[in-house]
Motif scaffolding. Sequence first.
Motif, PDB file in Angstrom:
ATOM      1  N   LYS A 290      -2.601   3.350  -8.726  1.00 17.12           N
ATOM      2  CA  LYS A 290      -3.203   4.332  -7.837  1.00 17.12           C
ATOM      3  C   LYS A 290      -2.489   4.325  -6.500  1.00 17.12           C
ATOM      4  CE  LYS A 290      -8.203   4.556  -8.832  1.00 17.12           C
ATOM      5  NZ  LYS A 290      -9.523   4.291  -8.187  1.00 17.12           N
ATOM      6  N   LEU A 291      -2.597   5.441  -5.807  1.00 12.48           N
ATOM      7  CA  LEU A 291      -2.257   5.489  -4.390  1.00 12.48           C
ATOM      8  C   LEU A 291      -3.425   4.944  -3.582  1.00 12.48           C
ATOM      9  CD1 LEU A 291      -0.886   9.143  -4.347  1.00 12.48           C
ATOM     10  CD2 LEU A 291       0.505   7.099  -3.959  1.00 12.48           C
ATOM     11  N   ASP A 292      -3.121   4.399  -2.431  1.00  8.94           N
ATOM     12  CA  ASP A 292      -4.205   4.045  -1.511  1.00  8.94           C
ATOM     13  C   ASP A 292      -4.756   5.296  -0.847  1.00  8.94           C
ATOM     14  OD1 ASP A 292      -4.212   0.827  -1.008  1.00  8.94           O
ATOM     15  OD2 ASP A 292      -2.231   1.579  -1.579  1.00  8.94           O
ATOM     16  N   LEU A 293      -3.856   6.215  -0.472  1.00 10.10           N
ATOM     17  CA  LEU A 293      -4.269   7.437   0.215  1.00 10.10           C
ATOM     18  C   LEU A 293      -3.498   8.618  -0.341  1.00 10.10           C
ATOM     19  CD1 LEU A 293      -5.847   8.744   2.686  1.00 10.10           C
ATOM     20  CD2 LEU A 293      -3.674   8.553   3.909  1.00 10.10           C
TER      21      LEU A 293
ATOM     22  N   LEU B 293      -8.732  14.708  -8.906  1.00  8.57           N
ATOM     23  CA  LEU B 293      -7.689  13.767  -8.503  1.00  8.57           C
ATOM     24  C   LEU B 293      -8.218  12.370  -8.200  1.00  8.57           C
ATOM     25  CD1 LEU B 293      -5.505  16.082  -6.234  1.00  8.57           C
ATOM     26  CD2 LEU B 293      -5.336  15.666  -8.699  1.00  8.57           C
ATOM     27  N   ALA B 294      -9.506  12.142  -8.433  1.00 10.35           N
ATOM     28  CA  ALA B 294     -10.095  10.834  -8.136  1.00 10.35           C
ATOM     29  C   ALA B 294      -9.387   9.678  -8.843  1.00 10.35           C
ATOM     30  CB  ALA B 294     -11.581  10.837  -8.478  1.00 10.35           C
ATOM     31  N   PRO B 295      -8.905   9.842 -10.079  1.00 11.54           N
ATOM     32  CA  PRO B 295      -8.221   8.701 -10.711  1.00 11.54           C
ATOM     33  C   PRO B 295      -6.881   8.353 -10.082  1.00 11.54           C
ATOM     34  CG  PRO B 295      -9.021  10.275 -12.365  1.00 11.54           C
ATOM     35  CD  PRO B 295      -9.125  10.952 -11.037  1.00 11.54           C
ATOM     36  N   ARG B 296      -6.366   9.207  -9.185  1.00  9.64           N
ATOM     37  CA  ARG B 296      -5.005   9.009  -8.677  1.00  9.64           C
ATOM     38  C   ARG B 296      -4.939   8.286  -7.336  1.00  9.64           C
ATOM     39  NH1 ARG B 296      -3.616   9.647 -13.640  1.00  9.64           N
ATOM     40  NH2 ARG B 296      -3.849  11.761 -14.442  1.00  9.64           N
ATOM     41  N   ALA B 297      -6.066   8.097  -6.662  1.00 16.24           N
ATOM     42  CA  ALA B 297      -6.019   7.472  -5.325  1.00 16.24           C
ATOM     43  C   ALA B 297      -7.380   6.892  -4.980  1.00 16.24           C
ATOM     44  CB  ALA B 297      -5.591   8.491  -4.275  1.00 16.24           C
ATOM     45  N   ASP B 298      -7.389   5.970  -4.039  1.00 17.49           N
ATOM     46  CA  ASP B 298      -8.648   5.420  -3.536  1.00 17.49           C
ATOM     47  C   ASP B 298      -9.279   6.321  -2.478  1.00 17.49           C
ATOM     48  OD1 ASP B 298      -8.652   3.159  -5.135  1.00 17.49           O
ATOM     49  OD2 ASP B 298      -7.528   1.960  -3.675  1.00 17.49           O
ATOM     50  N   ARG B 299      -8.444   7.011  -1.707  1.00 24.76           N
ATOM     51  CA  ARG B 299      -8.959   7.861  -0.636  1.00 24.76           C
ATOM     52  C   ARG B 299      -8.254   9.220  -0.670  1.00 24.76           C
ATOM     53  NH1 ARG B 299     -11.891   4.122  -0.711  1.00 24.76           N
ATOM     54  NH2 ARG B 299     -12.626   2.802   1.012  1.00 24.76           N
ATOM     55  N   LEU B 300      -9.004  10.255  -0.285  1.00 22.01           N
ATOM     56  CA  LEU B 300      -8.481  11.608  -0.106  1.00 22.01           C
ATOM     57  C   LEU B 300      -8.678  12.000   1.343  1.00 22.01           C
ATOM     58  CD1 LEU B 300      -7.538  14.459  -1.235  1.00 22.01           C
ATOM     59  CD2 LEU B 300      -9.986  14.946  -1.508  1.00 22.01           C
ATOM     60  N   LEU B 301      -7.631  12.506   1.974  1.00 23.43           N
ATOM     61  CA  LEU B 301      -7.724  13.008   3.346  1.00 23.43           C
ATOM     62  C   LEU B 301      -7.361  14.484   3.317  1.00 23.43           C
ATOM     63  CD1 LEU B 301      -8.226  12.219   6.330  1.00 23.43           C
ATOM     64  CD2 LEU B 301      -5.760  11.819   6.532  1.00 23.43           C
ATOM     65  N   ALA B 302      -8.316  15.367   3.671  1.00 22.41           N
ATOM     66  CA  ALA B 302      -8.079  16.804   3.545  1.00 22.41           C
ATOM     67  C   ALA B 302      -9.088  17.564   4.394  1.00 22.41           C
ATOM     68  CB  ALA B 302      -8.189  17.244   2.080  1.00 22.41           C
ATOM     69  N   SER B 303      -8.834  18.857   4.564  1.00 26.84           N
ATOM     70  CA  SER B 303      -9.651  19.720   5.415  1.00 26.84           C
ATOM     71  C   SER B 303     -10.469  20.699   4.576  1.00 26.84           C
ATOM     72  CB  SER B 303      -8.756  20.505   6.374  1.00 26.84           C
ATOM     73  OG  SER B 303      -9.497  21.486   7.077  1.00 26.84           O
ATOM     74  N   GLN B 304     -11.726  20.889   4.968  1.00 31.98           N
ATOM     75  CA  GLN B 304     -12.532  21.930   4.338  1.00 31.98           C
ATOM     76  C   GLN B 304     -12.108  23.318   4.799  1.00 31.98           C
ATOM     77  OE1 GLN B 304     -16.558  19.788   5.273  1.00 31.98           O
ATOM     78  NE2 GLN B 304     -17.000  21.192   3.602  1.00 31.98           N
TER      79      GLN B 304
ATOM     80  N   HIS C 146       0.849  -1.191   0.000  1.00 29.17           N
ATOM     81  CA  HIS C 146       0.000   0.000   0.000  1.00 29.17           C
ATOM     82  C   HIS C 146       0.887   1.244   0.000  1.00 29.17           C
ATOM     83  CE1 HIS C 146      -3.498  -2.494   0.946  1.00 29.17           C
ATOM     84  NE2 HIS C 146      -2.782  -3.059   1.925  1.00 29.17           N
ATOM     85  N   TYR C 147       0.362   2.321  -0.636  1.00 27.57           N
ATOM     86  CA  TYR C 147       1.126   3.563  -0.730  1.00 27.57           C
ATOM     87  C   TYR C 147       0.258   4.760  -0.323  1.00 27.57           C
ATOM     88  CZ  TYR C 147       4.335   0.718  -3.458  1.00 27.57           C
ATOM     89  OH  TYR C 147       5.195  -0.269  -3.863  1.00 27.57           O
ATOM     90  N   ALA C 148       0.860   5.649   0.452  1.00 22.98           N
ATOM     91  CA  ALA C 148       0.227   6.918   0.811  1.00 22.98           C
ATOM     92  C   ALA C 148       1.179   8.048   0.458  1.00 22.98           C
ATOM     93  CB  ALA C 148      -0.100   6.957   2.305  1.00 22.98           C
ATOM     94  N   LEU C 149       0.636   9.130  -0.047  1.00 23.03           N
ATOM     95  CA  LEU C 149       1.392  10.352  -0.315  1.00 23.03           C
ATOM     96  C   LEU C 149       0.695  11.495   0.396  1.00 23.03           C
ATOM     97  CD1 LEU C 149       3.573  12.040  -1.865  1.00 23.03           C
ATOM     98  CD2 LEU C 149       1.854  12.288  -3.693  1.00 23.03           C
TER      99      LEU C 149
END
Length: 633
Positions: A183-186, A203-214, A137-140
């Motif tokens: 894809k990235l996992d995160l 960026l949806a094609p680049r990862a399974d999950r997005l972690l970010a702040s509104q 698994h990979y996270a960036l």
Amino acid sequence: MLRTPAVVLALLIAAGLGGCGVVPASAPQPSAEEGTWTVLTYSIADTDLEPFMMDDVDEMGEVGSSEHLNVVALVDRAEGYDDEPVLGLEEWVGAKTLEVVPGGAVVQNDHGDLNTGDPAVLADFLADGIRAYPADHYALILSDHGASWPGVGGDESAGADTLTLEELDRALGDGLAEAGVGKLDLLGFDACLMATYEVASALAPRADRLLASQELEPGHGWDYAALSVLTEPGTSVDELGAAMIDGFEAQAVEQGTEPEITLSLVDLTALPSLDSAVADFTGALIERAGSVSPAVGRTLAETLGFGRSPDPAEDSHLADLGMLAAEIGVDALDVADQADAVVRALNDAIVDKVNGQALSGATGLSVYFPPVSDYFDPEYAGVESNGGWGDFLAAYYSAGRQIPLAEQAQFLPREAEVVFEEEGLSITGYFELAAEDNLAEAFIRYGMVEYDDSITFLGEEPADIAEDGSGYASGLYDLSALVLTDGEDEALAYFELLVDDETGLATIDVPLGYSAPDDSAGDTYQDALLSLLIDPEGAGLLSETYYAYQEELGTYGELTADPSGLIAPEVLNVLDDGTEEWIATTDVGLWADLPSLQYEFRPLDSATRVYIELWVRDFGGNTDVVSAVVQVP
């Protein structure tokens, strides 16, 4: 560790020691062990956020690489902000790629001066990191200033170069393709305002999950000690996201910033459904723009916003997508089905989130929506998302320009009613009933009349529009002024007050200016903002955060201030021709020792002459105002 020393040595020789090298495609690809993780962090710390981000890198050292986890960081440091060692390494300027180990780091590459705003640098870091540290698994995670669709970054040694949303997409695509990973996992953004529909869709094609702040993030950012969840094999991406959210929240509680935080874990594999729902919604809105735009304008004025500023030119103009769609569906029944579909698709896409007390209604993703075309950034037209939101904005603004003159926001030609009450000074104005359906909002603005009849504006806050057909708007000013002091000097400050009807919490935003020490020419003057969250009925002050405006990105990030620098509150000045400008209220300035700055609301003295005005605005941006001058009893 997950890779053999021989393999790493071969990769480093191939990459070289002086730059962000690319390993030849023919290099052997070691197999990744099941359940293992590689976390790549891209720290654009060549900015004023460097002190905060070095704390984050030290937090990574609390975990470090282990049998089931690789932690690799590209850290680009600035000159003049922070001189502390990091992970046992003495201070440096420029970029280094580090393999983070428990309590320390191994320098894998010393790049020297590096432009982290160059998408090729990000692509190379991603590709090299994946190939040198293969895992299951990979996270960036990218860290720095964020501004939603305008992107992230601002590398100061490279002319404040940023990574635009298009460049981010290209860099991720190139890096993943070079590494042979789909894809990235995160994908994480430890940066402000990046949890938007535009970012997620692009960026949806680049990862399974997005972690970010509104919302704007506090300077401390995320707690990277939460990566410890990955030391156990088989940790899922959702478990990692939940751990990062929990760590962020716990650190925010410790730092006193919890009431105004947000962080969303978004399932990007669900974005096609959200894109489809948004496309249907925007299509319906465009088709019925003439009839539904008044309801959209009213809803927008009451929807939770992020990255807000009293100066509209510095506002991020981001509205909560879920709240916006839900309320439009209630107010405009002919698009209710499409609005409900957006809400359902958005709820399905949000895996986990945290909202502070002041942002309890936030649904997980925001969307760009300036209230009037004057504030619309033309560069948004180049943002590619699959929901057609830009086309809707164009139709909305067009409908606003077509409001007939007789139905535009305007008061009747009669004087405003001004009355001193127990709670303060009320002002009421009567508008043309033909304009009632088109009105989006009302607000009051108030100030003191000086000896030369000029006006020092003190603040603004929302006013009420009657909904019973009586045709009036009204507001109430409590006859107080905000004063900031450093213990030696004090200055009046302008403020924008917003009160959440559901929670009763008050947000007070105060525009400021900051100058570095010994800056007699004003070369370092930087617009800033003090954001206060107050519980008027209970605990009093809940949180305070100082932000600095980043002109290159058009957004705010937490202010890094030298205590011997100067803070100058800014007030609104209106020229004879109606032009508005923000000016400092003091030539002396207050010491920028932020924890020591104090503020209080003081009642105006008896006999003070007060200027108060009441504004109405329709969804097309047309405005009218009534005003009065009175003397405090």
